[in-house]
Design a protein around this motif. Structure first.
Motif, PDB file in Angstrom:
ATOM      1  N   ASP A   1      16.186   5.280  -0.919  1.00  0.00           N
ATOM      2  CA  ASP A   1      16.372   5.139  -2.368  1.00  0.00           C
ATOM      3  C   ASP A   1      15.487   6.094  -3.170  1.00  0.00           C
ATOM      4  N   GLY A   2      14.736   6.957  -2.479  1.00  0.00           N
ATOM      5  CA  GLY A   2      13.885   7.928  -3.152  1.00  0.00           C
ATOM      6  C   GLY A   2      12.454   7.466  -3.337  1.00  0.00           C
ATOM      7  N   SER A   3      12.172   6.213  -3.051  1.00  0.00           N
ATOM      8  CA  SER A   3      10.796   5.733  -3.182  1.00  0.00           C
ATOM      9  C   SER A   3       9.970   6.223  -1.993  1.00  0.00           C
ATOM     10  N   PHE A   4       8.670   6.303  -2.200  1.00  0.00           N
ATOM     11  CA  PHE A   4       7.791   6.786  -1.151  1.00  0.00           C
ATOM     12  C   PHE A   4       6.395   6.224  -1.357  1.00  0.00           C
ATOM     13  N   GLN A   5       5.592   6.370  -0.325  1.00  0.00           N
ATOM     14  CA  GLN A   5       4.192   5.968  -0.375  1.00  0.00           C
ATOM     15  C   GLN A   5       3.444   6.814   0.641  1.00  0.00           C
ATOM     16  N   TYR A   6       2.228   7.225   0.282  1.00  0.00           N
ATOM     17  CA  TYR A   6       1.376   7.871   1.275  1.00  0.00           C
ATOM     18  C   TYR A   6      -0.079   7.527   1.003  1.00  0.00           C
ATOM     19  N   GLN A   7      -0.851   7.584   2.071  1.00  0.00           N
ATOM     20  CA  GLN A   7      -2.287   7.306   2.023  1.00  0.00           C
ATOM     21  C   GLN A   7      -2.971   8.249   2.993  1.00  0.00           C
ATOM     22  N   TYR A   8      -4.196   8.628   2.649  1.00  0.00           N
ATOM     23  CA  TYR A   8      -4.996   9.374   3.610  1.00  0.00           C
ATOM     24  C   TYR A   8      -6.468   9.124   3.359  1.00  0.00           C
ATOM     25  N   GLU A   9      -7.254   9.411   4.384  1.00  0.00           N
ATOM     26  CA  GLU A   9      -8.707   9.300   4.315  1.00  0.00           C
ATOM     27  C   GLU A   9      -9.280  10.423   5.163  1.00  0.00           C
ATOM     28  N   THR A  10     -10.305  11.087   4.644  1.00  0.00           N
ATOM     29  CA  THR A  10     -10.915  12.193   5.371  1.00  0.00           C
ATOM     30  C   THR A  10     -12.321  11.820   5.823  1.00  0.00           C
ATOM     31  N   ALA A  11     -12.858  12.614   6.711  1.00  0.00           N
ATOM     32  CA  ALA A  11     -14.186  12.342   7.256  1.00  0.00           C
ATOM     33  C   ALA A  11     -15.280  12.482   6.201  1.00  0.00           C
ATOM     34  N   ASN A  12     -15.021  13.209   5.131  1.00  0.00           N
ATOM     35  CA  ASN A  12     -16.031  13.347   4.073  1.00  0.00           C
ATOM     36  C   ASN A  12     -15.799  12.346   2.931  1.00  0.00           C
ATOM     37  N   LYS A  13     -15.161  11.234   3.262  1.00  0.00           N
ATOM     38  CA  LYS A  13     -15.010  10.065   2.388  1.00  0.00           C
ATOM     39  C   LYS A  13     -14.130  10.299   1.170  1.00  0.00           C
ATOM     40  N   ILE A  14     -13.107  11.142   1.320  1.00  0.00           N
ATOM     41  CA  ILE A  14     -12.083  11.281   0.294  1.00  0.00           C
ATOM     42  C   ILE A  14     -10.920  10.393   0.712  1.00  0.00           C
ATOM     43  N   GLN A  15     -10.407   9.601  -0.231  1.00  0.00           N
ATOM     44  CA  GLN A  15      -9.277   8.721   0.037  1.00  0.00           C
ATOM     45  C   GLN A  15      -8.262   8.854  -1.088  1.00  0.00           C
ATOM     46  N   ALA A  16      -6.987   8.701  -0.752  1.00  0.00           N
ATOM     47  CA  ALA A  16      -5.929   8.703  -1.758  1.00  0.00           C
ATOM     48  C   ALA A  16      -4.851   7.729  -1.343  1.00  0.00           C
ATOM     49  N   ASP A  17      -4.216   7.125  -2.340  1.00  0.00           N
ATOM     50  CA  ASP A  17      -3.128   6.180  -2.130  1.00  0.00           C
ATOM     51  C   ASP A  17      -2.133   6.408  -3.269  1.00  0.00           C
ATOM     52  N   VAL A  18      -0.881   6.764  -2.948  1.00  0.00           N
ATOM     53  CA  VAL A  18       0.113   7.112  -3.957  1.00  0.00           C
ATOM     54  C   VAL A  18       1.432   6.411  -3.635  1.00  0.00           C
ATOM     55  N   GLN A  19       2.078   5.900  -4.685  1.00  0.00           N
ATOM     56  CA  GLN A  19       3.411   5.324  -4.564  1.00  0.00           C
ATOM     57  C   GLN A  19       4.285   5.974  -5.637  1.00  0.00           C
ATOM     58  N   GLY A  20       5.566   6.132  -5.344  1.00  0.00           N
ATOM     59  CA  GLY A  20       6.488   6.694  -6.320  1.00  0.00           C
ATOM     60  C   GLY A  20       7.887   6.190  -6.094  1.00  0.00           C
TER      61      GLY A  20
ATOM     62  N   VAL B   1       8.658   8.613 -10.953  1.00  0.00           N
ATOM     63  CA  VAL B   1       7.441   8.059 -11.543  1.00  0.00           C
ATOM     64  C   VAL B   1       6.501   7.725 -10.395  1.00  0.00           C
ATOM     65  N   MET B   2       5.213   7.931 -10.645  1.00  0.00           N
ATOM     66  CA  MET B   2       4.234   7.750  -9.580  1.00  0.00           C
ATOM     67  C   MET B   2       3.007   7.036 -10.121  1.00  0.00           C
ATOM     68  N   GLN B   3       2.309   6.376  -9.236  1.00  0.00           N
ATOM     69  CA  GLN B   3       1.032   5.763  -9.561  1.00  0.00           C
ATOM     70  C   GLN B   3       0.176   5.794  -8.301  1.00  0.00           C
ATOM     71  N   GLY B   4      -1.124   5.832  -8.515  1.00  0.00           N
ATOM     72  CA  GLY B   4      -1.990   5.884  -7.349  1.00  0.00           C
ATOM     73  C   GLY B   4      -3.455   5.906  -7.718  1.00  0.00           C
ATOM     74  N   SER B   5      -4.244   6.223  -6.714  1.00  0.00           N
ATOM     75  CA  SER B   5      -5.686   6.321  -6.910  1.00  0.00           C
ATOM     76  C   SER B   5      -6.247   7.291  -5.881  1.00  0.00           C
ATOM     77  N   TYR B   6      -7.412   7.820  -6.217  1.00  0.00           N
ATOM     78  CA  TYR B   6      -8.160   8.612  -5.246  1.00  0.00           C
ATOM     79  C   TYR B   6      -9.636   8.345  -5.459  1.00  0.00           C
ATOM     80  N   SER B   7     -10.404   8.560  -4.417  1.00  0.00           N
ATOM     81  CA  SER B   7     -11.845   8.366  -4.519  1.00  0.00           C
ATOM     82  C   SER B   7     -12.546   9.380  -3.641  1.00  0.00           C
TER      83      SER B   7
END
Length: 108
Positions: free
Chosen positions: A38-57, A69-75
């Motif tokens: 239906d075109g929706s998606f989600q992805y997440q990742y985390e790196t060894a240097n403590k970068i994280q992202a979580d996105v949904q669309g 349309v998308m929403q998410g977070s990163y740290s």
């Protein structure tokens, strides 16, 4: 799907200081992604240097047009050890981000 992977890799590279580009590559500890028919998606990742992202669309009809349309977070962690988290939304109203690292608009 390739666009999402490129976006994730660009975000990781942008978060790393330019002088660190000559050092060892940063390991990706976790990366998950889902694309639906239906075109929706989600992805997440985390790196060894403590970068994280979580996105949904998802696809959304806006007037007579369709858009994503998308929403998410990163740290990420600052050199001082503080974790900075940003949450964001990108939709028919534009891009909006919130977090302690983003200055607040002055109130009248």
């Amino acid at each position: 799907m390739k666009l999402l992977l490129v976006f994730a890799l660009v975000a990781v590279a942008a978060a790393e200081k330019l002088d660190n580009l000559e050092k060892e590559p940063i390991a990706i500890l976790r990366m998950d992604s889902t694309s639906n028919e239906d075109g929706s998606f989600q992805y997440q990742y985390e790196t060894a240097n403590k970068i994280q992202a979580d996105v949904q669309g998802q696809l959304k009809q806006i007037g007579e047009e369709f858009g994503t349309v998308m929403q998410g977070s990163y740290s990420y962690e600052t050199p001082e050890g503080q974790t900075v988290t940003i949450t964001w939304t990108a939709d028919e109203n534009g891009y909006r981000a919130e977090g302690d690292a983003i200055p607040k608009a002055p109130t009248a």
